[in-house]
Every structure is written in structure tokens, then in C-alpha cells.
Motif scaffolding. Structure first.
Motif, PDB file in Angstrom:
ATOM      1  N   GLU A  88       0.823  -1.211   0.000  1.00  0.00           N
ATOM      2  CA  GLU A  88       0.000   0.000   0.000  1.00  0.00           C
ATOM      3  C   GLU A  88       0.856   1.259   0.000  1.00  0.00           C
ATOM      4  O   GLU A  88       0.446   2.300  -0.516  1.00  0.00           O
ATOM      5  CB  GLU A  88      -0.944   0.004   1.196  1.00  0.00           C
ATOM      6  CG  GLU A  88      -2.117  -0.957   1.056  1.00  0.00           C
ATOM      7  CD  GLU A  88      -3.095  -0.829   2.218  1.00  0.00           C
ATOM      8  OE1 GLU A  88      -3.518   0.300   2.517  1.00  0.00           O
ATOM      9  OE2 GLU A  88      -3.436  -1.861   2.825  1.00  0.00           O
ATOM     10  N   GLU A  89       2.044   1.181   0.574  1.00  0.00           N
ATOM     11  CA  GLU A  89       2.888   2.371   0.591  1.00  0.00           C
ATOM     12  C   GLU A  89       3.416   2.721  -0.800  1.00  0.00           C
ATOM     13  O   GLU A  89       3.951   3.812  -1.014  1.00  0.00           O
ATOM     14  CB  GLU A  89       4.035   2.221   1.583  1.00  0.00           C
ATOM     15  CG  GLU A  89       5.065   1.188   1.260  1.00  0.00           C
ATOM     16  CD  GLU A  89       6.179   1.164   2.307  1.00  0.00           C
ATOM     17  OE1 GLU A  89       7.279   1.682   2.021  1.00  0.00           O
ATOM     18  OE2 GLU A  89       5.943   0.623   3.407  1.00  0.00           O
ATOM     19  N   LEU A  90       3.264   1.813  -1.774  1.00  0.00           N
ATOM     20  CA  LEU A  90       3.665   2.125  -3.148  1.00  0.00           C
ATOM     21  C   LEU A  90       2.704   3.092  -3.815  1.00  0.00           C
ATOM     22  O   LEU A  90       3.024   3.674  -4.860  1.00  0.00           O
ATOM     23  CB  LEU A  90       3.740   0.841  -3.982  1.00  0.00           C
ATOM     24  CG  LEU A  90       4.698  -0.256  -3.509  1.00  0.00           C
ATOM     25  CD1 LEU A  90       4.661  -1.425  -4.485  1.00  0.00           C
ATOM     26  CD2 LEU A  90       6.112   0.279  -3.375  1.00  0.00           C
ATOM     27  N   VAL A  91       1.528   3.260  -3.231  1.00  0.00           N
ATOM     28  CA  VAL A  91       0.505   4.125  -3.828  1.00  0.00           C
ATOM     29  C   VAL A  91       1.038   5.538  -4.031  1.00  0.00           C
ATOM     30  O   VAL A  91       0.763   6.184  -5.054  1.00  0.00           O
ATOM     31  CB  VAL A  91      -0.754   4.136  -2.936  1.00  0.00           C
ATOM     32  CG1 VAL A  91      -1.720   5.228  -3.373  1.00  0.00           C
ATOM     33  CG2 VAL A  91      -1.439   2.773  -2.974  1.00  0.00           C
ATOM     34  N   ASP A  92       1.814   6.028  -3.100  1.00  0.00           N
ATOM     35  CA  ASP A  92       2.318   7.405  -3.176  1.00  0.00           C
ATOM     36  C   ASP A  92       3.780   7.473  -3.603  1.00  0.00           C
ATOM     37  O   ASP A  92       4.414   8.526  -3.476  1.00  0.00           O
ATOM     38  CB  ASP A  92       2.155   8.082  -1.804  1.00  0.00           C
ATOM     39  CG  ASP A  92       0.698   8.137  -1.358  1.00  0.00           C
ATOM     40  OD1 ASP A  92      -0.157   8.459  -2.203  1.00  0.00           O
ATOM     41  OD2 ASP A  92       0.423   7.836  -0.182  1.00  0.00           O
ATOM     42  N   HIS A  93       4.319   6.379  -4.112  1.00  0.00           N
ATOM     43  CA  HIS A  93       5.728   6.360  -4.505  1.00  0.00           C
ATOM     44  C   HIS A  93       5.937   7.243  -5.738  1.00  0.00           C
ATOM     45  O   HIS A  93       5.134   7.208  -6.680  1.00  0.00           O
ATOM     46  CB  HIS A  93       6.159   4.929  -4.812  1.00  0.00           C
ATOM     47  CG  HIS A  93       7.633   4.743  -4.867  1.00  0.00           C
ATOM     48  ND1 HIS A  93       8.398   5.106  -5.959  1.00  0.00           N
ATOM     49  CD2 HIS A  93       8.517   4.234  -3.952  1.00  0.00           C
ATOM     50  CE1 HIS A  93       9.663   4.818  -5.729  1.00  0.00           C
ATOM     51  NE2 HIS A  93       9.771   4.281  -4.522  1.00  0.00           N
TER      52      HIS A  93
END
Length: 524
Positions: free
Chosen positions: A277-282
Motif C-alpha cells: 500500500e505504501e507504493l501508492v504514493d511512490h
């Protein structure tokens, strides 16, 4: 002892790479790691090269003394080598027994003893590590090491150039592959698959793949010892879908890999999707290219689906949720879009696949199964395994005619959707559904990376929480989030990396509950 039956009778894993190579030999497979057994291969190979390596390793295993119908326990360090070597064993008619790299030495030794002196295919890392305290030589017929050498062991590297062997196809109802259950409730059970049951598992997965109309790069992060890996490649290799096979799930590395390979289809465990989920804002937008997300091991939280779908820049991306079990393969499923994922009922697993799978609900207490009185979930499918090796009576206790009772409880909605509320062993009397509580709170508290509700020292529901960057959970936000839910103990916070997990990244809830009972008491 063996014959070559019609391919309609069974799926023969040892022939999959060769058959795919005949159709689409140039299709690329990209790895995020080096294969220790094949050090010169590098991180890119074609399907034709894969078929060549499988054929080569099959010849070496034959030269090592492996024969049709014999058990080959495969216990190696993580890597695509596991697929290559297991498929090679299957190619000469042996029965690969897949033992997770994550299993403790005690469990491996117990399973080897149950198998009654199988061949063991392993590596120096395992022999010097988790297996070093056990009499492996006494538990096996022979030990075959993939690299280096060991006294009284056959060295696979030393058998390079061995004569190639014709593929051996056992009768479709003979054992063809063994995998083990997740191990969430003690020593894993060895699930025996046949070529016919593997064909039954292939059908629903092939149906899902048929929905992908254009050629997409497919990224797979799935346990190498799970039947899902072998069925996924059986479906995808003949379709000329470029593959990205992943060892690692750490978001930083995944972001770089996806930015470079631009996958259009991703399949992994629900807990890995949560981690991503942290890849969403990568800034590199590693999920922008994804049209299809697929999760096949457990129910996934709606908030996770919503966030990942929002990161895709493809038109109308889809999130497939498939519910299945080790003993039966995929059973029910449904798709979600940006329009409905955020408001999805996380307990709704989907619908049976007409002509392929079916399910029913059986009363637990005489009352008609419903949301308030959930029943046993029983399923019917051609993909059901033959038995548990060495534990037939235990397997047969779950068989009811053509139906299989897998240990989950739930109900059917008025629209026909199967709702899973809990594993029977995880039911807490004061909580309607621990999974439902987890869905709700993960949707309300974005700072959480995981939440598991388990029974505490006095059977009280205890929420175990993990937060982003292990930041302290704010007490006031927690109290507000749980105000309208059934009473629970104060949350216990712990790092995500310390949660006990299975090979498919499931949380070992019983082990976690037992750990709580050894503590002084939960802390807020």
C-alpha cells in the motif's frame, strides 16, 4: 507402473515448460534474484531456456537414483530454483513433496519421518542451518544437494551432462505432487494432489486468465511450495505472457522492479498487497501500469483493494479476489472496481464458478445458517486433493459425500455471495466476526499496517496492531475507532516483522494467541 493418458485426464506439471516452449519459446521470464542452482543463468531467461533447464535437471535427478512414484522432499532456500527442480522431479514421474523454506527444522524432520525415508533435495544453507540438529541421513533414503558437496550426499552439480530422460506420466489418479497446509494450527498436513485434481484446479484459473484479453506482463510473488505457483505457470506459460517472478516483497525493491518491468497483472498474498500500500504514493508510480490485481489465498481488506486500484493509471482496473484452500484450490471469487471496492463488504468472498465449483452451508447448531448463526462452509470441486499423506482418517473426517468441510464458518447472502466470518478454531464468542472487526478498523485507521484480533489469556478478544514505521498508536484515535464495536481488550502493539507467519504470509493466529498468554498482560 505408468502410462501416458489423454491430457484431458490430468495436468502433468513436468511437461508444462516443454509444451509452452513449443508454442512460445521466446517469451521472457524475469527474476528479481539469482538462482543458486543455476548460477550462470542470470535474471532473465526464455521459456525455451526454462524447459531446457527442467529437462537437464530431470536427467540429473534420474542419475542420482530418483525413480517414478518415489517421494522427493524439496526443501531449499527461497528461489525460482524450487520450481525448476520440483518440475524436473515431476518430469521423471517422481512425486515432489514441497516443504517451505520457512519451516522450522523440527517440522521438516517430523514430515520426513512421516514420508518414510524419501529422497531429500536440499542445499548447504539448510543442512548447516535449521536441519543441522537432526539425523537427516537416518530420515531419508538419500540426500541430494544442489550446490557444493556433503559426505554421504549426492551432488547435483556433479551430475551435469547426465543423459536426458523421456517424460513419465503416471496414471491420473496416482499422487503427482504434495504440498503442505499453511501450518496455522500445528504441524502442517501433507496434501496429496493427483494429475486429475491438478487439472480440476487448472480449470477455474484458466477461466480467470481468459478474462485478460490482451498480452500483459504478469508479476507473481507467491510461495514456491504452494500449488498456486505451479498452476499459475501452467496457465500463463502457454499464453506467452511475459513473467516477473519475485522473491522479495519489501516495498522499496518492489517499487524499482515494477517501475522497470511495468506489469499489467499482479498476483500475490493478501498480506503482501497490504505491505505494498505504501507504493501508492511512490514517486516512480510503480502501480500505474497495473490493470489486474489478483489475490487467491485469503479474503483481502476492502481498504487495501481501494488504495491499490486508485494507484493504477489504467482504464477500469480490476481487483480479483479468489477464495480457495490447499485441499481444493480456488473455489469462489469476484471482481472489484474503483467504483465499488471502497464500499465492499470484506466478508463477501464471491460466487461459485458455474460448472466448476459449488458451495453449501451446513448448520452448526440446528439453526438455519445466517449472518447471526453462521454455518460450516462445504465445497465441491474437481480440484479436491486425494488425501493427507499418512493421515487418511483425518482427511476423511472432513469429507461428506462429494462435499469438503474446510473449517471455515459463514453464510450465503440473498444475492448468492459466500460470506466468510471466521475460521472455526478462531471464533471468539463475544465477537461476531474477528475478520469483520479487522476490516472495519483497517478502513478507519490509515496508520495501521496490520490488525489481528485473537483470543487473550482469558478468551477475551485482544487486538494486535502494527503501525506505519512502528509509530505509537494514538489512544484517542483508537478509542474513537472502536466506540461502536463489541468490547475488546486494550490493543497490543508490535512490529509487523515480528508477527508469526506461514509460507503464504498468513498470520499464525493460534501461535499469536499462545504468545499473549505468556505475557504479563496486554499493554495499551
Amino acid at each position: 507402473m505408468f502410462r501416458i493418458p489423454s491430457s484431458n485426464n490430468g495436468l502433468y506439471l513436468g511437461s508444462v515448460p516443454e509444451s509452452a516452449a513449443a508454442k512460445n519459446g521466446g517469451t521472457l521470464i524475469t527474476l528479481d534474484h539469482d538462482m543458486v542452482t543455476l548460477p550462470g543463468v542470470g535474471r532473465t531467461l526464455t521459456v525455451a531456456e526454462l524447459a531446457e533447464h527442467v529437462d537437464d535437471m530431470a536427467g540429473r535427478l534420474w542419475a542420482a537414483g530418483v525413480r517414478p512414484s518415489e517421494h522427493v522432499a524439496v526443501h531449499l532456500s527461497p528461489g525460482f530454483d524450487i520450481y525448476v527442480l520440483a518440475t524436473a522431479a515431476a518430469r521423471i514421474g517422481a512425486v515432489p513433496v514441497m516443504l517451505s523454506p520457512a519451516l522450522e527444522g523440527e517440522s521438516v524432520a517430523a514430515l520426513l519421518e512421516r514420508l518414510d525415508r524419501p529422497h531429500l533435495l536440499t542445499d548447504g544453507t539448510k543442512l548447516d542451518g535449521t536441519l543441522s540438529a537432526f539425523p537427516i541421513g537416518d530420515l531419508t533414503d538419500r540426500v541430494i544437494v544442489t550446490t557444493g558437496s556433503r559426505p554421504d550426499a549426492v551432488t547435483l552439480a556433479g551430475l551435469a551432462g547426465s543423459p536426458r530422460q523421456q517424460p513419465v506420466m503416471l496414471h491420473p489418479d496416482q499422487p503427482a505432487l504434495m504440498t503442505h497446509t499453511s501450518g496455522t494450527t500445528g504441524l502442517p498436513k501433507l496434501v496429496v494432489h493427483s494429475a486429475r485434481s491438478l487439472r480440476g484446479r487448472y480449470r477455474p484459473q484458466e477461466r480467470l486468465a481468459s478474462l485478460v484479453r490482451r498480452r500483459e506482463t504478469v508479476a507473481i510473488h507467491v510461495s514456491y511450495v504452494h500449488s498456486r505457483m505451479y498452476l499459475a505457470l501452467a496457465v500463463l506459460l502457454p499464453r506467452a505472457m511475459p513473467l516477473v517472478i519475485m522473491n522479495e516483497s519489501a516495498p522499496a525493491g518492489v517499487a524499482e522492479l515494477f517501475a522497470e518491468t511495468q506489469p499489467g497483472f499482479i498476483e500475490t498474498h493478501p498480506n503482501s498487497f497490504m505491505e505494498w500500500e505504501e507504493l501508492v504514493d511512490h514517486p516512480r508510480k510503480p502501480l500505474a501500469s497495473v490493470r489486474y490485481f489478483s489475490s487467491t489465498f485469503d479474503a483481502i481488506h476492502p481498504s487495501t483493494m481501494d488504495r491499490l486500484l486508485g494507484a493504477s493509471e489504467r482504464r477500469s482496473p480490476l481487483f480479483f479476489q479468489i477464495y480457495g484452500q490447499s485441499e481444493c484450490g480456488p473455489l469462489v471469487g469476484r471482481g472489484y472496481t474503483r467504483k465499488n471496492a471502497h464500499k465492499a463488504d470484506g466478508r463477501c468472498l464471491g460466487f461459485a464458478m458455474p460448472g466448476v465449483t459449488n458451495f453449501r452451508l451446513v448448520s452448526r447448531n440446528g439453526a438455519r445458517p445466517s449472518r447471526e448463526t453462521p454455518g460450516y462452509i462445504e465445497v465441491s470441486t474437481g480440484g479436491r486433493a486425494l488425501t493427507y499423506f499418512g493421515e487418511r482418517e483425518r482427511f476423511d473426517q472432513q469429507v461428506h459425500g462429494s462435499w469438503w468441510r474446510g473449517g471455515d464458518v459463514g453464510y450465503r447472502s440473498r444475492f448468492g455471495c459466500l460470506h466468510l466470518l471466521d475460521r472455526e478454531v478462531d471464533v471468539i464468542p463475544t465477537i461476531h466476526s474477528t475478520l469483520e472487526v479487522e476490516d472495519t478498523l483497517l478502513g478507519r485507521l490509515e496508520e495501521l499496517t496490520e490488525l489481528v484480533v485473537v483470543a487473550g489469556p482469558h478468551q477475551e478478544p485482544v487486538p494486535v496492531v502494527c503501525t506505519k514505521d512502528d509509530r505509537p498508536l494514538q489512544a484517542e484515535r483508537w478509542r474513537s475507532a472502536v466506540a461502536d464495536l463489541a468490547p475488546m481488550a486494550a490493543p497490543v502493539q508490535m512490529p509487523l516483522t515480528e508477527l508469526p507467519r506461514t509460507a503464504t504470509m498468513k498470520i499464525k493466529r493460534i501461535e499469536l494467541s499462545q504468545w499473549l498468554r505468556t505475557q504479563e498482560g496486554p499493554e495499551s
